[in-house]
Scaffold this active site. Structure first.
Site, PDB file in Angstrom:
ATOM      1  N   HIS A  18       0.858  -1.198   0.025  1.00 35.26           N
ATOM      2  CA  HIS A  18      -0.001   0.060  -0.088  1.00 35.26           C
ATOM      3  C   HIS A  18       0.747   1.078  -0.087  1.00 35.26           C
ATOM      4  O   HIS A  18       2.117   1.025   0.077  1.00 35.26           O
ATOM      5  CB  HIS A  18      -0.949  -0.029   0.971  1.00 35.26           C
ATOM      6  CG  HIS A  18      -0.522   0.045   2.634  1.00 35.26           C
ATOM      7  ND1 HIS A  18       0.080   0.918   3.218  1.00 35.26           N
ATOM      8  CD2 HIS A  18      -0.243  -1.009   3.639  1.00 35.26           C
ATOM      9  CE1 HIS A  18       0.521   0.709   4.338  1.00 35.26           C
ATOM     10  NE2 HIS A  18       0.265  -0.644   4.506  1.00 35.26           N
ATOM     11  N   HIS A  21       3.982   1.273   2.317  1.00 33.69           N
ATOM     12  CA  HIS A  21       5.287   0.576   1.769  1.00 33.69           C
ATOM     13  C   HIS A  21       5.804   1.403   0.818  1.00 33.69           C
ATOM     14  O   HIS A  21       6.881   1.581   0.601  1.00 33.69           O
ATOM     15  CB  HIS A  21       4.755  -0.915   1.199  1.00 33.69           C
ATOM     16  CG  HIS A  21       4.068  -1.532   2.316  1.00 33.69           C
ATOM     17  ND1 HIS A  21       2.734  -2.245   2.104  1.00 33.69           N
ATOM     18  CD2 HIS A  21       4.287  -1.778   3.680  1.00 33.69           C
ATOM     19  CE1 HIS A  21       2.391  -2.781   3.232  1.00 33.69           C
ATOM     20  NE2 HIS A  21       3.341  -2.583   4.050  1.00 33.69           N
ATOM     21  N   CYS A 126       1.388  -7.818  21.470  1.00 33.11           N
ATOM     22  CA  CYS A 126       0.743  -7.430  20.477  1.00 33.11           C
ATOM     23  C   CYS A 126       0.959  -8.390  19.339  1.00 33.11           C
ATOM     24  O   CYS A 126       2.303  -8.439  18.713  1.00 33.11           O
ATOM     25  CB  CYS A 126       0.787  -5.983  20.138  1.00 33.11           C
ATOM     26  SG  CYS A 126      -0.061  -5.637  18.444  1.00 33.11           S
ATOM     27  N   CYS A 129       2.328  -6.216  16.228  1.00 29.36           N
ATOM     28  CA  CYS A 129       3.551  -5.730  16.131  1.00 29.36           C
ATOM     29  C   CYS A 129       4.721  -6.997  16.247  1.00 29.36           C
ATOM     30  O   CYS A 129       5.800  -6.779  16.244  1.00 29.36           O
ATOM     31  CB  CYS A 129       4.015  -4.788  17.137  1.00 29.36           C
ATOM     32  SG  CYS A 129       2.885  -3.418  17.108  1.00 29.36           S
ATOM     33  N   CYS A 143      -2.764  -1.798  22.461  1.00 31.73           N
ATOM     34  CA  CYS A 143      -1.426  -1.555  21.712  1.00 31.73           C
ATOM     35  C   CYS A 143      -1.422  -0.113  21.303  1.00 31.73           C
ATOM     36  O   CYS A 143      -2.498   0.243  20.564  1.00 31.73           O
ATOM     37  CB  CYS A 143      -1.285  -2.595  20.734  1.00 31.73           C
ATOM     38  SG  CYS A 143      -0.080  -2.123  19.363  1.00 31.73           S
ATOM     39  N   HIS A 146      -1.636  -0.261  17.337  1.00 37.18           N
ATOM     40  CA  HIS A 146      -2.847  -0.817  16.596  1.00 37.18           C
ATOM     41  C   HIS A 146      -4.238  -0.649  17.312  1.00 37.18           C
ATOM     42  O   HIS A 146      -5.206  -0.851  16.473  1.00 37.18           O
ATOM     43  CB  HIS A 146      -2.574  -2.448  16.410  1.00 37.18           C
ATOM     44  CG  HIS A 146      -1.448  -2.702  15.646  1.00 37.18           C
ATOM     45  ND1 HIS A 146      -0.262  -3.086  15.815  1.00 37.18           N
ATOM     46  CD2 HIS A 146      -1.536  -3.075  14.248  1.00 37.18           C
ATOM     47  CE1 HIS A 146       0.557  -3.191  14.728  1.00 37.18           C
ATOM     48  NE2 HIS A 146      -0.181  -3.404  13.585  1.00 37.18           N
ATOM     49  N   LYS A 295      -4.417   6.931  10.836  1.00 36.28           N
ATOM     50  CA  LYS A 295      -3.235   6.259  10.460  1.00 36.28           C
ATOM     51  C   LYS A 295      -3.458   5.144   9.178  1.00 36.28           C
ATOM     52  O   LYS A 295      -4.440   4.503   9.550  1.00 36.28           O
ATOM     53  CB  LYS A 295      -2.252   5.554  11.544  1.00 36.28           C
ATOM     54  CG  LYS A 295      -1.029   5.248  11.247  1.00 36.28           C
ATOM     55  CD  LYS A 295      -0.310   4.747  12.364  1.00 36.28           C
ATOM     56  CE  LYS A 295      -0.154   3.380  12.625  1.00 36.28           C
ATOM     57  NZ  LYS A 295       0.754   2.838  13.575  1.00 36.28           N
ATOM     58  N   LYS A 298      -2.669  -1.352   7.589  1.00 39.10           N
ATOM     59  CA  LYS A 298      -3.778  -2.274   7.271  1.00 39.10           C
ATOM     60  C   LYS A 298      -4.518  -2.810   8.233  1.00 39.10           C
ATOM     61  O   LYS A 298      -5.630  -3.090   8.240  1.00 39.10           O
ATOM     62  CB  LYS A 298      -2.780  -3.688   7.001  1.00 39.10           C
ATOM     63  CG  LYS A 298      -1.692  -4.217   7.817  1.00 39.10           C
ATOM     64  CD  LYS A 298      -0.605  -4.551   7.247  1.00 39.10           C
ATOM     65  CE  LYS A 298       0.894  -4.552   8.036  1.00 39.10           C
ATOM     66  NZ  LYS A 298       1.792  -3.712   7.604  1.00 39.10           N
TER      67      LYS A 298
HETATM   68  N1  MSP Z   1       8.181  -6.672   8.912  1.00 36.68           N
HETATM   69  C1  MSP Z   1       8.264  -5.478   9.570  1.00 36.68           C
HETATM   70  C2  MSP Z   1       9.602  -4.835   9.236  1.00 36.68           C
HETATM   71  C3  MSP Z   1      10.580  -5.900   9.276  1.00 36.68           C
HETATM   72  S1  MSP Z   1      12.226  -4.868   9.049  1.00 36.68           S
HETATM   73  C4  MSP Z   1      13.484  -6.153   9.375  1.00 36.68           C
HETATM   74  C5  MSP Z   1       7.125  -4.520   9.235  1.00 36.68           C
HETATM   75  N2  MSP Z   1       6.714  -4.761   8.218  1.00 36.68           N
HETATM   76  S2  MSP Z   1       5.229  -3.969   7.723  1.00 36.68           S
HETATM   77  O1  MSP Z   1       4.869  -4.624   6.289  1.00 36.68           O
HETATM   78  O2  MSP Z   1       4.504  -3.609   8.596  1.00 36.68           O
HETATM   79  O3  MSP Z   1       5.855  -2.654   7.009  1.00 36.68           O
HETATM   80  C6  MSP Z   1       6.047  -1.455   8.089  1.00 36.68           C
HETATM   81  C7  MSP Z   1       6.528  -0.309   7.503  1.00 36.68           C
HETATM   82  O4  MSP Z   1       5.991   0.155   6.201  1.00 36.68           O
HETATM   83  C8  MSP Z   1       7.027   1.044   7.991  1.00 36.68           C
HETATM   84  O5  MSP Z   1       8.008   0.997   8.813  1.00 36.68           O
HETATM   85  C9  MSP Z   1       7.082   2.022   6.995  1.00 36.68           C
HETATM   86  O6  MSP Z   1       8.326   1.718   6.311  1.00 36.68           O
HETATM   87  C10 MSP Z   1       6.079   1.312   5.972  1.00 36.68           C
HETATM   88  N3  MSP Z   1       4.702   2.002   6.255  1.00 36.68           N
HETATM   89  C11 MSP Z   1       3.591   1.270   6.554  1.00 36.68           C
HETATM   90  N4  MSP Z   1       2.588   2.083   6.504  1.00 36.68           N
HETATM   91  C12 MSP Z   1       3.044   3.510   6.631  1.00 36.68           C
HETATM   92  C13 MSP Z   1       2.421   4.668   6.603  1.00 36.68           C
HETATM   93  N5  MSP Z   1       1.327   4.908   6.855  1.00 36.68           N
HETATM   94  N6  MSP Z   1       3.168   5.799   6.383  1.00 36.68           N
HETATM   95  C14 MSP Z   1       4.556   5.701   6.131  1.00 36.68           C
HETATM   96  N7  MSP Z   1       5.121   4.364   6.167  1.00 36.68           N
HETATM   97  C15 MSP Z   1       4.512   3.483   6.186  1.00 36.68           C
HETATM   98  O7  MSP Z   1       6.855  -3.846  10.193  1.00 36.68           O
END
Ligand code: MSP
Length: 634
Positions: A18, A21, A126, A129, A143, A146, A295, A298
């Protein structure tokens, strides 16, 4: 040549890619492209995080094996980045043998060194997380990230002696102020470290969870997902037989969102220290995008598929918005209106118009092998402005400050647009005696476009390539981004529609500029806020209408001759359906006085009359006290 190794977080495969990411991955991509432009050796890693409780649950709910499920979503991430033009050198998956091998080696090393022990722990967990929360971190029993209920988990597990590294980590952060940036996140980590640091549970019993990497010293347990995941950054580049990745590790920097600061700022450096692996160079932390205040993640529900808007408006526009609108480290708010406003103002208007005006003028005049006319102050100013922009970009990019880098490039674009207006090449072209000056002006314009074709490359790769192609330029290098050396006008192909303007729907009541080649609907009330300095760029003046007549063959346009202070100018206004020409003569109206000229139905317009609109009724902005024409409106 320096080396730059940059990683993104590896994304969980329990959701499709999304906007969040995409934001991190695009920032990493812009940074890597910038370093390549500077001639550095670059390695860019992204990938997927595929183990853990949550993924096992989601796969089961979908009626698939965790591996089949992970294969499917990992492929979607890979394909997403390909379509977005992301230039990652590698894509690592935590289910790959190369990763599993390194995780098991590091675990064994820590176990042998007495850094891991067997014990029991109970705490609030959680699953979103995949970590325990301390009493202090828990908000209303939930949490903080979340906003979901936590689960009390108590079980026998293996623990990493993280607590013993607390003082070492505090000292490391104090001695290395740039280890975590921006500073607010370094302070946040120091804040965590004011509380006693607990040891970290690094396993889960297989009786409860099968989906993970078995501990090498006890196969009744699998590795805790964060311990597994963080090591991807290292496992991807630690194969001694791989030439491409040799010597990279010492240069590693990470970019992450603020949600995963604690694992990266606390667990990861202590793990590396304990395992005797050199620490990362720098952790770069950006803020969060929100949608309408909530926020965008997902688990909160309002997932935005990265592609919805990229497909609608183009990849470059999407990249531009994300990089330009977020102050690195701070949160930002996403809205389609703000996106479209940026696209229209910065991309279609400032950059797109410049590229099309400049290439049209150059193509019409033809190539010039040697420009003989000496440079004037105006040309020198453009060269200086380019050098300033490049220096500012270099400074900003050291700190991942994309918004500042783009701001500096747009200051340059603004100065070139003003240069076109004041040097008026279309007028020079009418007078054969002025041909030498025309050639010099076109040379400066070609030079400026060439500069943009380079410096825009990390941020707007497609547009930058189109600009370079139009000028017949080869591969870009930062070194070549200099204005003032060109002595010829190259043959160019015209660029049109680099960023087509998007029509916006009218809001209920808005102030709407009437006229002049803007083709732009009124801006919505929910549009992004601008700083006062943006507003101050607009020169609003009182003007007196001297004459008014209909523009032949146009239902909407009136041609006005107006006085602004001492100056008389011609302006075209789209008010003919609302006012008779005679109604306007002698009236004082408000105009935008510093607008680039535009030709509408064959009449050149120099400015724009302001009017308000509601429900099809238009009302010109006038004064409620008499003031002389030319008075400033502020
Ligand atoms: N799998 C773990 C990360 C492990 S790294 C060794 C994880 N994955 S995640 O799919 O949840 O991705 C989190 C990351 O996605 C955030 O740190 C950020 O880089 C990005 N983002 C997810 N949602 C976001 C926003 N709403 N805004 C900005 N970045 C975001 O955590």
């Amino acid at each position: 040549m320096s080396t730059f190794y940059l990683t993104t977080p590896i994304y969980y495969v329990n959701a499709r890619p999304h906007l969040g990411h995409a934001c991190t991955t695009i920032m990493a991509d812009a940074m890597c492209r910038y370093h390549r432009l500077a001639g550095d050796r670059v390695y860019f890693l992204t990938g997927t995080d595929e183990h853990g409780e949550r993924i096992a649950q989601v796969a089961a709910a979908a009626g698939k094996s965790p591996q089949a499920y992970a294969d499917e979503i990992a492929a979607v991430f890979r394909e997403t980045w390909r379509r977005l033009g992301i230039t990652n050198d590698d894509f690592i998956r935590t289910t790959e043998p190369r990763h599993r091998k390194v995780v098991q080696e590091v675990l064994q090393r820590l176990f042998d060194a007495g850094e891991i022990y067997f014990g029991e722990y109970g705490g609030w967990y959680c699953y979103g997380c995949e970590r325990f929360y301390t009493e202090k971190e828990i908000v209303d029993g939930k949490c903080p990230d979340h906003q979901t209920a936590l689960t009390f988990v108590k079980e026998k597990n293996y623990f990493f002696k993280m607590s013993k590294y607390q003082d070492w980590l505090i000292k490391h952060l104090e001695d290395n102020p740039a280890f975590i940036q921006p500073e607010r996140y370094r302070n946040e980590v120091l804040g965590f470290l004011r509380e006693p640091l607990q040891d970290l549970s690094i396993s889960r019993p297989r009786s409860r969870l099968e989906w993970g990497i078995p501990l090498p010293f006890d196969d009744k347990y699998v590795t805790y997902v964060w311990f597994d995941a963080l090591l991807n950054y290292y496992s991807a580049v630690s194969d001694p037989g791989n030439e491409k990745t040799r010597g990279l590790w010492e240069h590693v920097e990470h970019i992450i969102g603020k949600d995963i600061l604690k694992p990266h700022g606390v667990y990861w450096p202590t793990m590396l220290k304990a395992a005797g692996i050199p620490l990362y160079r720098r952790l770069n932390v950006h803020g969060y995008w929100s949608l309408g205040g909530s926020k965008m993640s997902k688990s909160v529900g309002n997932v935005v598929e990265a592609f919805q808007l990229t497909d609608k408006y183009g990849h470059d526009a999407f990249r531009y918005f994300l990089l330009r609108e977020m102050n690195f480290g701070l949160d930002a708010s996403f809205s389609e209106e703000a996106f479209v406003d940026r696209l229209n103002a910065d991309l279609a208007n400032d950059l797109g118009n410049l590229a099309s005006r400049a290439t049209t003028l150059i193509a019409a005049a033809g190539a010039v092998a040697q420009v003989t006319e000496p440079v004037e102050d105006a040309d020198r100013e453009i060269a200086t402005s380019a050098a300033d922009a490049r220096a500012a970009v270099e400074l900003a990019m050291r700190d991942f400050a994309f918004q500042k880098a783009l701001g500096a490039i747009w200051t340059f674009i603004g100065s070139v647009n003003r240069y076109v207006d004041t040097s008026a090449p279309w007028a020079l072209a009418k007078d054969p005696a002025k041909r030498p000056r025309l050639e010099r002006v076109l040379c400066t314009l070609a030079d400026s476009l060439g500069f943009l074709g380079i410096v825009l490359d990390p941020f707007l790769p497609d547009a930058a390539r189109k600009i370079r192609e139009a000028l017949g330029q080869g591969a870009p290098t930062l070194e070549a981004a200099v204005v003032g050396r060109l002595t010829a006008v190259p043959r160019v192909t015209k660029i049109s529609g680099l960023f087509p303007r998007i029509d916006t729907k009218p809001a209920s009541t808005t102030l709407s500029p009437q006229g002049i080649g803007q083709g732009e609907g009124p801006k919505g009330e929910t549009a992004g806020k601008i700083p006062i300095t943006d507003f101050q760029k607009v020169d609003l003046r009182v003007a007196e209408v001297l004459t008014a007549e209909r523009v032949p063959k146009s239902k909407k346009l009136l041609k006005l001759s107006i006085r602004v202070g001492e100056e008389t100018r011609t302006l075209v206004a789209g008010v003919a359906e609302h006012y008779e020409p005679a109604d306007l003569v002698g009236r004082k109206v408000v105009i935008v006085a510093n607008l680039q000229p535009a030709t509408l139905m064959g009449v050149e317009s120099n400015g724009m009359v302001l009017a308000a609109e509601h429900g099809g009724t238009l009302s010109l902005l006038t004064l409620d006290r008499d003031l002389p024409s030319g008075a400033k409106v502020k």
